[in-house]
Design a protein around this motif. Structure first.
Motif, short mmCIF file in Angstrom:
data_model
loop_
_atom_site.label_atom_id
_atom_site.label_comp_id
_atom_site.label_asym_id
_atom_site.label_seq_id
_atom_site.Cartn_x
_atom_site.Cartn_y
_atom_site.Cartn_z
N THR A 158 59.14 66.71 31.28
CA THR A 158 57.91 66.10 31.80
C THR A 158 57.47 64.90 30.98
O THR A 158 57.15 63.83 31.52
N TYR A 159 57.45 65.06 29.66
CA TYR A 159 57.00 63.95 28.83
C TYR A 159 57.96 62.77 28.90
O TYR A 159 57.53 61.61 29.05
N GLN A 160 59.24 63.01 28.77
CA GLN A 160 60.21 61.92 28.78
C GLN A 160 60.19 61.16 30.10
O GLN A 160 60.34 59.93 30.12
N GLN A 161 59.96 61.87 31.20
CA GLN A 161 59.93 61.22 32.51
C GLN A 161 58.66 60.42 32.74
O GLN A 161 58.61 59.56 33.62
N ASN A 162 57.62 60.71 31.95
CA ASN A 162 56.33 60.03 32.13
C ASN A 162 55.80 59.47 30.81
O ASN A 162 54.59 59.35 30.63
N ARG A 163 56.71 59.09 29.93
CA ARG A 163 56.31 58.67 28.59
C ARG A 163 55.36 57.47 28.63
O ARG A 163 54.38 57.42 27.88
N ALA A 164 55.61 56.51 29.48
CA ALA A 164 54.76 55.32 29.54
C ALA A 164 53.33 55.70 29.95
O ALA A 164 52.35 55.13 29.43
N TRP A 165 53.23 56.64 30.87
CA TRP A 165 51.90 57.07 31.33
C TRP A 165 51.13 57.78 30.22
O TRP A 165 49.95 57.50 30.00
N TYR A 166 51.81 58.66 29.49
CA TYR A 166 51.15 59.36 28.39
C TYR A 166 50.70 58.37 27.32
O TYR A 166 49.60 58.49 26.76
N ARG A 167 51.52 57.39 27.02
CA ARG A 167 51.15 56.40 26.00
C ARG A 167 49.99 55.53 26.46
O ARG A 167 49.12 55.17 25.67
N ARG A 168 49.97 55.23 27.74
CA ARG A 168 48.87 54.44 28.27
C ARG A 168 47.56 55.21 28.16
O ARG A 168 46.52 54.65 27.79
N LEU A 169 47.60 56.51 28.50
CA LEU A 169 46.40 57.34 28.38
C LEU A 169 45.92 57.40 26.93
O LEU A 169 44.71 57.32 26.65
N ALA A 170 46.87 57.54 26.02
CA ALA A 170 46.50 57.63 24.61
C ALA A 170 45.86 56.35 24.10
O ALA A 170 44.91 56.38 23.31
N GLU A 171 46.36 55.22 24.56
CA GLU A 171 45.88 53.93 24.06
C GLU A 171 44.60 53.47 24.74
O GLU A 171 43.74 52.84 24.10
N SER A 172 44.45 53.76 26.01
CA SER A 172 43.30 53.25 26.76
C SER A 172 42.11 54.20 26.76
O SER A 172 41.01 53.83 27.18
N GLY A 173 42.31 55.43 26.27
CA GLY A 173 41.23 56.41 26.28
C GLY A 173 41.11 57.10 27.61
O GLY A 173 41.78 56.76 28.58
N GLN A 174 40.23 58.09 27.67
CA GLN A 174 40.08 58.85 28.90
C GLN A 174 38.96 58.30 29.76
O GLN A 174 37.92 57.86 29.26
N HIS A 175 39.19 58.32 31.06
CA HIS A 175 38.21 57.86 32.03
C HIS A 175 38.20 58.82 33.23
O HIS A 175 38.47 58.41 34.36
N PRO A 176 37.88 60.09 32.99
CA PRO A 176 37.90 61.07 34.09
C PRO A 176 36.79 60.81 35.09
O PRO A 176 35.70 60.36 34.72
N ARG A 177 37.08 61.07 36.36
CA ARG A 177 36.07 60.90 37.40
C ARG A 177 35.16 62.11 37.51
O ARG A 177 34.04 62.00 38.02
N ALA A 178 35.65 63.26 37.06
CA ALA A 178 34.89 64.49 37.24
C ALA A 178 34.98 65.39 36.02
O ALA A 178 35.98 65.40 35.30
N MET A 179 33.92 66.13 35.80
CA MET A 179 33.92 67.23 34.84
C MET A 179 33.99 68.52 35.62
O MET A 179 33.29 68.69 36.63
N VAL A 180 34.83 69.44 35.17
CA VAL A 180 34.91 70.76 35.80
C VAL A 180 34.53 71.81 34.77
O VAL A 180 35.11 71.86 33.68
N ILE A 181 33.56 72.63 35.11
CA ILE A 181 33.14 73.74 34.25
C ILE A 181 33.67 75.01 34.90
O ILE A 181 33.23 75.38 36.00
N SER A 182 34.64 75.64 34.26
CA SER A 182 35.26 76.82 34.85
C SER A 182 35.28 77.96 33.85
O SER A 182 34.91 77.81 32.69
N CYS A 183 35.74 79.11 34.32
CA CYS A 183 35.81 80.30 33.48
C CYS A 183 37.04 80.24 32.56
O CYS A 183 38.03 79.58 32.87
N CYS A 184 36.94 80.95 31.44
CA CYS A 184 38.08 81.05 30.52
C CYS A 184 39.23 81.84 31.11
O CYS A 184 40.35 81.79 30.58
N ASP A 185 38.97 82.58 32.16
CA ASP A 185 39.97 83.49 32.75
C ASP A 185 41.30 82.78 32.94
O ASP A 185 41.38 81.70 33.54
#
Length: 215
Positions: free
Chosen positions: A22-49
């Motif tokens: 998974t990581y090797q196939q999407n390495r550029a995407w993971y690096r982009r996320l790491a460098e640009s920071g997170q910009h999530p559209r939603a917060m999800v509050i769920s159970c620990c289950d």
């Protein structure tokens, strides 16, 4: 002394499998996320289950959701008393720093925390009544919800209380000034969901019908 031990072998093997595929196939995407920071559209509050897998339910990729999990997907009322408030801190960060557009509270079937609240309120769980019980004091948040469904029969009350956990959290979210202000300014919307983990069904709260309806 720190009582930490090496990871179990099966977890290490799974990590190496993920890194090699998974990581090797999407390495550029993971690096982009790491460098640009997170910009999530939603917060999800769920159970620990462990049976509630938020990203799988919605087919989400890394970086899409800011996820906070706790026992019974509860949000406490706004209470800036200087004590430790992990859930309140997560909500504050998501709304004021990340600027999420949606906050989703996701409840689920067969919730152990909700059953604990039920048993405690019925007087059948004395251990949870102890002041030293972290779970019991956390489930006190849901006591008002229990009072709303206490009249129901034994075969319907638990599911109703699971949904009350979602509604209680939505009500408590609106006690946070920065949440209420963002909602009123239409920068933020709140959503209440409940999933049946066995059947794979999903319901959302409809404020007009005042009921949970299938999506």
């Amino acid at each position: 002394m720190i009582h930490a031990r090496p990871l179990p072998a099966y977890l290490i093997q799974r990590f190496h499998g993920w890194k090699a595929t998974t990581y090797q196939q999407n390495r550029a995407w993971y690096r982009r996320l790491a460098e640009s920071g997170q910009h999530p559209r939603a917060m999800v509050i769920s159970c620990c289950d462990s049976r509630v897998h938020v990203t799988s339910i919605f087919g989400a990729d890394e970086g899409e959701f800011f996820i906070h999990r706790n026992v019974a997907n509860l949000v406490p009322p706004y209470n800036p008393d200087g004590e430790y408030h992990g859930t309140s801190a997560a909500v504050e960060y998501a709304v004021t720093s990340l600027g999420v557009a949606h906050v989703v509270v996701l409840g689920h079937s067969n919730c152990g925390g909700v059953k604990g609240c039920h048993d405690m309120c019925r007087g059948h769980a004395p251990a949870l009544e102890e002041k030293t019980s972290f779970v019991g004091r956390w489930m006190d948040i849901l006591r008002p919800g229990f009072e709303k469904v206490a009249h129901l029969s034994d075969d319907t009350i638990l599911r109703a209380l699971e949904k009350q956990a979602v509604l209680t959290s939505l009500e408590n979210l609106m006690t946070f000034p920065f949440v209420a202000e963002a909602v009123q300014a239409e920068r933020l919307t709140l959503h209440g969901l409940w999933t049946d983990t066995g059947e794979g069904d999903l319901e959302q709260f409809d404020p007009e019908r005042q009921a949970f309806m299938p999506v």
